[in-house]
Scaffold this motif. Structure first.
Motif, PDB file in Angstrom:
ATOM      1  N   SER A 121       0.830  -1.196   0.000  1.00 33.71           N
ATOM      2  CA  SER A 121       0.000   0.000   0.000  1.00 33.71           C
ATOM      3  C   SER A 121       0.870   1.253   0.000  1.00 33.71           C
ATOM      4  CB  SER A 121      -0.897   0.015   1.227  1.00 33.71           C
ATOM      5  OG  SER A 121      -0.102   0.219   2.399  1.00 33.71           O
ATOM      6  N   PRO A 122       0.291   2.405  -0.374  1.00 29.89           N
ATOM      7  CA  PRO A 122       1.065   3.652  -0.292  1.00 29.89           C
ATOM      8  C   PRO A 122       1.571   3.926   1.124  1.00 29.89           C
ATOM      9  CG  PRO A 122      -0.944   3.992  -1.563  1.00 29.89           C
ATOM     10  CD  PRO A 122      -1.046   2.630  -0.954  1.00 29.89           C
ATOM     11  N   GLN A 123       0.753   3.649   2.134  1.00 29.04           N
ATOM     12  CA  GLN A 123       1.174   3.876   3.519  1.00 29.04           C
ATOM     13  C   GLN A 123       2.369   3.000   3.880  1.00 29.04           C
ATOM     14  OE1 GLN A 123      -1.905   3.297   2.490  1.00 29.04           O
ATOM     15  NE2 GLN A 123      -3.362   4.730   3.456  1.00 29.04           N
ATOM     16  N   ALA A 124       2.333   1.743   3.445  1.00 30.91           N
ATOM     17  CA  ALA A 124       3.434   0.832   3.756  1.00 30.91           C
ATOM     18  C   ALA A 124       4.711   1.259   3.045  1.00 30.91           C
ATOM     19  CB  ALA A 124       3.057  -0.594   3.352  1.00 30.91           C
ATOM     20  N   TYR A 125       4.568   1.725   1.816  1.00 32.51           N
ATOM     21  CA  TYR A 125       5.758   2.175   1.091  1.00 32.51           C
ATOM     22  C   TYR A 125       6.384   3.383   1.793  1.00 32.51           C
ATOM     23  CZ  TYR A 125       8.855   3.774  -2.597  1.00 32.51           C
ATOM     24  OH  TYR A 125       9.975   4.171  -3.296  1.00 32.51           O
TER      25      TYR A 125
END
Length: 341
Positions: free
Chosen positions: A318-322
């Motif tokens: 996900s964008p948050q994880a990246y």
């Protein structure tokens, strides 16, 4: 798979007394011998980046003031049968050829015919604080799809690099010479074809001879224009294949046909580029305070859920994880672009 590489030259790697001949050897290999002079031969400062595309050579120069004379005697000794399209990047340039004297400032192109006598001058500015710089592409005469008699009319002419075909060619040359590592070595033939198409289109534009270009040249030039348009409008949520086609006065079917050699649809190309910009911004420490959904919206993703799904599909998280990755390097402006983009 190996990436496209640039051959780097910097006169600083040799003693001061050897820097001028070192520069001359490199510059002559990129074009042809000239009778050259400079007020700085005792300690000449210069750098260059050469990218070889097979039939074409792209060179990015930066140097102190100099002059060069391509004389009839030197031409009799060796005629490389080479055209050189030169873009002034900084400083000031001048060329005398074909009974024409032309001065060029930043972002001006000119055509140099190495088989005819000419005189070149490149000057640094502001007391030497702004070195002269140029970006050149060497093209064998036989490769240009225009009659030599017509091309001769452009020798030593000034052509804008900030509008029309000139702006597109300048952007293309800047990108390849700055970021050759974004391309695979196997991309070189395709990059050479696109470069030749853009040069031919620039010449045809100034000769009012666009209709004389072969269909494949016109198609590659149109594709390059489309890619540049997409890059400029990625933040617009209304950027769709239909909008791209209408902006270029072509049918949607024609637009899709242009993309067939790249084996990527127009919509997929837009989505990939938007996601690459989002990934770059998510890795930027200066944008940490921007919410993820705002970064997605910045690049045309109006639906946060759709943005998250598309990002996960492209990058496996996900964008948050990246963004939370502790050592995620800041990526370049995008993944390696297929030739012509």
């Amino acid at each position: 798979m190996s990436v496209l590489r640039a051959e780097i030259m910097d006169t600083a790697v040799v003693p001061p007394a050897d820097r001028w001949p070192f520069f001359l050897d490199m510059s002559f290999r990129a074009s042809a011998p000239m009778a050259m002079s400079s007020d700085h031969v005792s300690d000449f400062r210069a750098t260059s980046r050469l990218v070889d595309l097979g039939g074409l050579q792209l060179v990015r120069f930066r140097y102190q003031s100099l002059t060069g004379q391509r004389t009839p005697r030197l031409i009799r000794q060796a005629d490389p049968e080479l055209y050189q399209v030169a873009l002034t990047v900084s400083g000031a340039s001048a060329i005398s050829a074909q009974r024409r004297d032309t001065t060029m400032s930043r972002s001006d192109f000119t055509l140099v015919d190495w088989g005819r006598p000419h005189r070149l001058e490149h000057r640094s500015l502001h007391g030497g604080q702004e070195l002269a710089a140029s970006l050149t592409v060497g093209i064998p005469r036989t490769l240009l799809p225009l009659h030599p008699d017509r091309v001769d009319r452009l020798a030593a002419a000034r052509m804008s690099g900030t509008e029309g075909p000139g702006a597109l060619l300048a952007m293309h040359l800047h990108h390849i010479t700055r970021y050759p590592e974004q391309f695979q070595a196997t991309d070189a033939p395709r990059l050479a074809d696109v470069t030749l198409s853009l040069v031919a289109t620039l010449f045809a534009h100034h000769l009012d001879a666009e209709h004389d270009l072969p269909p494949d040249i016109r198609q590659l030039a149109t594709l390059a224009q489309v890619h540049a348009f997409i890059d400029r409008h990625l933040s617009d949520p209304a950027l769709t294949p239909q909008a791209v086609a209408e902006a270029h006065h072509i049918s949607l079917r024609t637009l899709h046909r242009l993309f067939e050699p790249d084996q990527e649809t127009v919509a997929a190309s837009i989505r990939r580029r938007r996601l690459a910009r989002c990934r770059r911004d998510l890795a930027d420490p200066l944008l940490r305070h921007h919410p993820v959904h705002r970064i997605g919206r910045r690049w045309g993703f109006t639906d946060p859920a759709h943005f998250s799904r598309a990002f996960r599909a492209a990058y496996g998280m996900s964008p948050q994880a990246y963004r939370a990755l502790p050592s995620a390097p800041r990526p370049p402006d995008g993944p390696p672009e297929p030739p012509g983009r």
